[in-house]
Every structure is written in structure tokens, then in C-alpha cells.
Design a protein around this motif. Sequence first.
Motif, PDB file in Angstrom:
ATOM      1  N   ASP A 105     -28.480  17.680  12.375  1.00 30.26           N
ATOM      2  CA  ASP A 105     -29.547  17.926  13.335  1.00 30.26           C
ATOM      3  C   ASP A 105     -29.086  17.465  14.705  1.00 30.26           C
ATOM      4  O   ASP A 105     -28.400  16.437  14.833  1.00 30.26           O
ATOM      5  CB  ASP A 105     -30.798  17.145  12.932  1.00 30.26           C
ATOM      6  N   ILE A 108     -32.488  17.752  21.097  1.00 32.78           N
ATOM      7  CA  ILE A 108     -32.797  18.826  22.038  1.00 32.78           C
ATOM      8  C   ILE A 108     -33.042  18.228  23.417  1.00 32.78           C
ATOM      9  O   ILE A 108     -33.927  17.388  23.597  1.00 32.78           O
ATOM     10  CB  ILE A 108     -34.017  19.630  21.574  1.00 32.78           C
ATOM     11  N   GLN A 117     -33.965  18.512  16.449  1.00 29.90           N
ATOM     12  CA  GLN A 117     -34.452  19.877  16.261  1.00 29.90           C
ATOM     13  C   GLN A 117     -35.633  19.934  15.305  1.00 29.90           C
ATOM     14  O   GLN A 117     -36.636  20.601  15.569  1.00 29.90           O
ATOM     15  CB  GLN A 117     -33.322  20.766  15.735  1.00 29.90           C
ATOM     16  N   ASN A 120     -38.885  18.554  16.860  1.00 34.07           N
ATOM     17  CA  ASN A 120     -39.363  19.176  18.089  1.00 34.07           C
ATOM     18  C   ASN A 120     -40.530  20.117  17.788  1.00 34.07           C
ATOM     19  O   ASN A 120     -40.489  20.889  16.830  1.00 34.07           O
ATOM     20  CB  ASN A 120     -38.219  19.955  18.747  1.00 34.07           C
ATOM     21  N   LYS A 123     -39.687  25.515  18.914  1.00 37.02           N
ATOM     22  CA  LYS A 123     -38.490  25.966  18.221  1.00 37.02           C
ATOM     23  C   LYS A 123     -37.404  26.254  19.255  1.00 37.02           C
ATOM     24  O   LYS A 123     -37.549  27.145  20.097  1.00 37.02           O
ATOM     25  CB  LYS A 123     -38.797  27.222  17.408  1.00 37.02           C
ATOM     26  N   GLU A 125     -33.151  26.806  19.746  1.00 39.59           N
ATOM     27  CA  GLU A 125     -31.840  27.001  19.125  1.00 39.59           C
ATOM     28  C   GLU A 125     -30.804  26.115  19.807  1.00 39.59           C
ATOM     29  O   GLU A 125     -30.834  25.939  21.028  1.00 39.59           O
ATOM     30  CB  GLU A 125     -31.406  28.457  19.220  1.00 39.59           C
ATOM     31  N   HIS A 126     -29.881  25.572  19.015  1.00 42.15           N
ATOM     32  CA  HIS A 126     -28.824  24.715  19.549  1.00 42.15           C
ATOM     33  C   HIS A 126     -27.508  25.089  18.871  1.00 42.15           C
ATOM     34  O   HIS A 126     -27.446  25.210  17.650  1.00 42.15           O
ATOM     35  CB  HIS A 126     -29.155  23.241  19.283  1.00 42.15           C
ATOM     36  N   GLU A 203     -28.412  25.435  24.493  1.00 47.68           N
ATOM     37  CA  GLU A 203     -29.757  25.452  23.913  1.00 47.68           C
ATOM     38  C   GLU A 203     -30.503  26.659  24.453  1.00 47.68           C
ATOM     39  O   GLU A 203     -30.342  27.018  25.620  1.00 47.68           O
ATOM     40  CB  GLU A 203     -30.508  24.169  24.238  1.00 47.68           C
TER      41      GLU A 203
END
Length: 739
Positions: A105, A108, A117, A120, A123, A125-126, A203
Motif C-alpha cells: 500500500d 497518497i 490507499q 483514503n 479512490k 490510483e498510484h 497519482e
Amino acid sequence: MQRILFFISLFAISHLSYSQNSLSGTIKATDDHAPLEGVSVYFPKLEKGGVTDANGIFYIKNIPLGNYQIVASYIGFQTISKSIVIDKGDNKLNFDLAPSAIEMDEVIVSTPFHKLQRDNVMKVEHVKVAQLKAAGNMTLAQGITDIPGVSSVSTGMGIGKPVIRGLSSNRVLVYTQGVRLENQQFGDEHGLGLSDAGIESVEVIKGPASLLYGSDAMGGVLYLNPEKFALSNTTKGDINLDYYSNTDGLSGNVGFKTSLDKFKFLVRASGDSHVDYKTGDNDRVTNSRFGEYDIKTGIGYQTTDLKSEIRYNYNKSVLGIPDSIGEQTTRRSPDLPFQPIENHILSSKTNIFFENSSLEATLGYTFNNRKELEDSKDEPALHMNLATFSYNLQYHMSKWGRWETIAAIQGMHQNNKNYGEELLIPDATTNDIGAMATSHLHLSEKNDLQFGLRYDHRGISAGPNGEIGSENYISELNRNFNSFNAAAGYKIDITQKLLARINLATGFRAPNLAELTSNGVHEGTNRFEIGNPDLTNERNLQTDISLEYKNQHIEWYINGFYNKINDYIYLQPNGDNVENTPVYVYNQQNANLYGGELGFHLHPHPLDWLHWESNFQTVMGKLTDGDYLPLIPANNISNTLRVEFDNRDKSLESCYAFATFHTTFAQRHVGNFETKSNGYNLLNIGLGGSLDIYKQPIDIHLSGNNLLNTTYISHLSRLKSDGIPNIGRNINLGVSIPL
């Protein structure tokens, strides 16, 4: 603003503390209780951390008093996040990490509360840039298309602009070094203006982020996290080299960073050079060659109560503008027409820490110098300078029970100047100011709520240009745009393995200068565009729903969204012609976009080295009159089989291999001046590993993209109207050597 910054600096100096608050502890594995070496222990809010030694012990000093989240992460183990209160003097905290085949994980950064993540509410993306490079992606604009829900409008390989769930251009905001990147985003003929060298991760906020970032973020945010400074009292360096067979491409960068107890420094220089790319028919696309030169540097200072850093990035891109398959050559210098583009990004971020609260001031200055050389390499036909000063002042209030709150004032001052004969937009000044407050409420161990409000004002002024009555005359412009926005999100852990999120957010975008003032032929489009000075704000409301499930063997997710946009701005032909060039005018009409992403990841225990990953993405966009929106990416699905091995006691420390089969479906739902696109399939294969040769670690990756040399044309390629295919087979060999 100068007075405010002066008082912030004065306050910081007067508030410095010399107390040596520290945190230490031991990290062990839960299964055999053995100490773990190399575990990262990190305070996201402080951007400060340490690594465990051979005995599993970590030690971090100069920590301000207060309540913080701390994250412990290690490859092959489950990431842990805990809340800890730092008291005066020495503090102790031990961790036990459980083995896990699930990916680590990540914290963010693009959302304000810096959570993992899975914790959070939004939602996000990373993905690490190293992962995108290992997949054989030639540029950052190409690499981000590996992220579900993200595409790119491309002009060859050197020029690409991000598309998030069908929205692009000024509807997607790019952040780098913690500041907004302003480089004439409305234009089609240039890319991001950033090198992936010196960027650690990407991100993506897929949806309205106007609450956090203001105008131009109504479609989402591409947030680029810069390379971190070295840990205290360490020095690191590395050399990275890549070769790309299709373009005879050469890419390299070298970096150095060192940190003392308080002072930190880093620098990275890179360069890329590519010849014209070859299609699946082995034809080179004339003048698609490009080169890029980039340098990033930074200096930081950190004590117990103060953290400050200054970063600078200079990027120069030389981009050929292709429009045909003609002369077959491997020259690297561009033919006419081409664009030399320079970007300067200077940023400063200062944090002052109090007990349970903090003040953060982020300042940015970006300067974009854009030229287009058409008939001569000495005199640019188009020459534009864009200077932007931005500021973001945030106060992180004291944590009160289960509440966390942030209040902020943000804005920018921007000037556009023209020096060439051609004029796309007039000389103009733009001023933004916005105020925002957002809160996170931790209802229980399984429930989290986040909400916020924001107000923005934008003023745009431009003087008249040209002679009244002439064909390209642009009248004086003075417009003001105002907007209130809100966002609310809720996350619930339905079970220990299943979580759900729902987010509602409004967004807005003020019309850009091209939409307000255009009056002439737009380069490369074969359109005479006429702006509309009476355009109003675009406003949208998006609903996002997501489900995520993870256990020892399987992960899956479902994301769905519905985006209603009022007064969507679009181009439409009016039936007139100017010198045999069709006239297009800017209009407004309500629009709707909807779709989502599905993902599946199988990692059967005890075969933790085996992974099967699959994801599908779809988006549909229509105006209320029934016409389809332009530049909507085609539906696509990717299936990847990946194996990973970790042999820490051997010369081959770790290795991986993957095979990806990517299917893009036909796009039949097209805008009124687009053509339909056929579907296609691409096969990508790669492998890599970390070698230890005479105690010198070396990372090597080898990949082949479009291995079957398929001839295809992406729906989002700007060369589609000329019938020019995308890139054919490309083999990438990369080497990374830490020093």
C-alpha cells in the motif's frame, strides 16, 4: 503576498525548537519473529523517516510534538499504518509485519490527509515510474496509459497529453513538485513538458478535484511526486541507461543526493534522443523525431519544528511535427515544422509544525517558452511566453477527537505574451484566488467520512489585437468567473476484506483564452476557429462508487462513475468557409459521461510468485442533443501473466517476467468531426532482475512492446486523420546502476 510570506518566515524563525524528540523501535516478522532489515518507517506528513538495520531497529530524530500517522512498509509484507503521539524526549514503538503477496500500500500525497490507499476516502490510483519504465514505455505520456481510466492524445511518440475518463486539455490539471504546471494546456501540438527522470511516482485523481485544486481540475488531476531526498546522514547516486530499438532511442540520466542531519541536496540530469518511429509496416513517420533535456535539483532544511525545501526543474524539448510518411531517414535533428519548448519550474514548500497542528506554504513559479518554426529555423512563426506564479497556504488544524480539518487559500497570477507573427491567443493576464476547507471524520474503525467546500474567483483580461474589421481581429476581453464547489465521500469496511467507497463532487472550469478569443486558422487542424467571448463556466457533478476486495489469494475492484457536465464547451462547424478552410465555432451544451473500470488479480498461495492481472475500462460521452463527444477513448482490456522471485542469498537477488495481451475495441461512437476507429491487439513481453556482480548491484530490464508488429491506429492519435499508424515493434533494454 510578500508581506504574508515575510510574516510566515518571521514566525517560523521565532518558533524553532531545539528539543530532540525521537522515535525508535524494532520491527519483526509475525511468522518467525525474526528481525527485518531494510523496512521503511515513514511519517507522510513530515516527509521524514528511516530504515531498519540488521537487527530490525530503526531510529528517527528531530520529530515535532503532536499526533502523526506512521507507515511501515517492506516488499513481501503487509504495509501497516498507525497513529502515534510524539511526546518530548525519546519515544518507543515496535511493529510486527505479516507476510503478504499483495502489492505494498502506498501513501497518497495528492489528497490532503496523506493516508494509505486503502484508508483514503477518495479512490486514487498510484504507480511508481520505475514500474512504467520496466514495461518499456518510452515517455511519461505513454507510461500513464498503463493506469486504468487514463489515456493519452498523441501526435507520434514525442507529443502526448493526458486523458482521464474521456476529459483532457484544460479539464485535466497536472501537478509537479507540489505546484500546478501551466504550459498552454489548450494546445494540441506539445506534450507534458516533463521528463520521467527524477519523478518517483504518479497519482491520478479520476474525477472532479476542484475542491482541492480549483479551476481546470474538473476532469481530474495527474499528480507527479518528485524524487525524495536521501535519508539523514546518507549519500546515494545512480546511473540509468535505456535503448529503444524502434526509434534508435537513447535515454539516460544520472542522479546524486546527500543528506546531513538538517541539510539535504539532490540533483538529476537526463537526456533523450529519438529518430522517426517505425509503424507496423516498417515505414518511418517523417519528422516524428524528438529530443529532450532535463535537469532537476533541490535543497532542503529540516529541524524539529520546521521543514523547508526548494526545487528547480529545467526542461527543453525539441519536437518534430509529423504529418506524412515520406523521406525515410534516421536523422535526429528535426525538419520544419518543429517546436523547441522550454519549461522552468521553481517551487518552494515550507512547513511549520506546532503541537497537533501545522502551517504549510507552497509557492511556485513556472515559465513556459513555446516556439513553432515553420518556414525558417531562425524566425519562429509562433512564439509565446507564459509566466505563472502560484501559491497555496494551508493550515492543518489540531486533531480534535476523530476530526481532522484543513483550511487553505490558493491562487495564481499569470501573464501570456506573444512575440511571433502568428497569434493563437492574445496577450492576457489571469488572476485566480480560492478559499477551501475540508474535514475528515473517523467515525469508527470501519467508517470514514470526508467533505469540504470551496469558493473560487477568476479574472481574465486581454487587450485588443489587430485592426478592427480585419479577418484576425481579436477584441478586448474582460471577464470574471465565480464558482462554489463541494465534495463529500464515505468509506466503509464492509468486512475485513471488502471495502466500499462513494464520492459526490462538483467541479468547474472557466473557459480558456482559445475558447474565448480564437479568430483564425488553428495550426495543424485545418480549421478556422472562432471563439465565443460570452462563454460561461463549465460545471459538473460526478458520482463515483467503488468496491474493493482483497484476501490471501485474490484481489478485485469495480469502479463506476456518472459525470453530468453543464455548459460543456465544444467545437462545431457552422457551414462557412474562409479561403477553403471550414469554420468552426465554440458552443456550449450539457453533456454526460459514464463508465468505469474493473480489475482482477490472482496470486494463489503458496504460489506467491505467480500473478494473473486483468483490467477493463470503458467510458461513454454524449451531448444532450445525442451527438457523441470527441476524444473518447475506446474500450479496452488488458491481461497480464507475471512471475516474481526473490533470492536474497544469491547473486540474482530478484527477478520477474511478464506477458501482457492488450485488446482495444473498435470505437464507433465518435464526435461530429471524427472518424470511426478499428480495434486491435498488442502483445508485450518483458523480464528483469537485480544482479549482484562483485558486490555491485545492477538492475536490468528487457521488454518488447507490440511484439507481433501490428499495424494499428489509436482513436486518440492526432495522426489518425492522415491515416498514419502508431508505433510498431519496439525492444527496450534498460540498465540501472546504484553508485
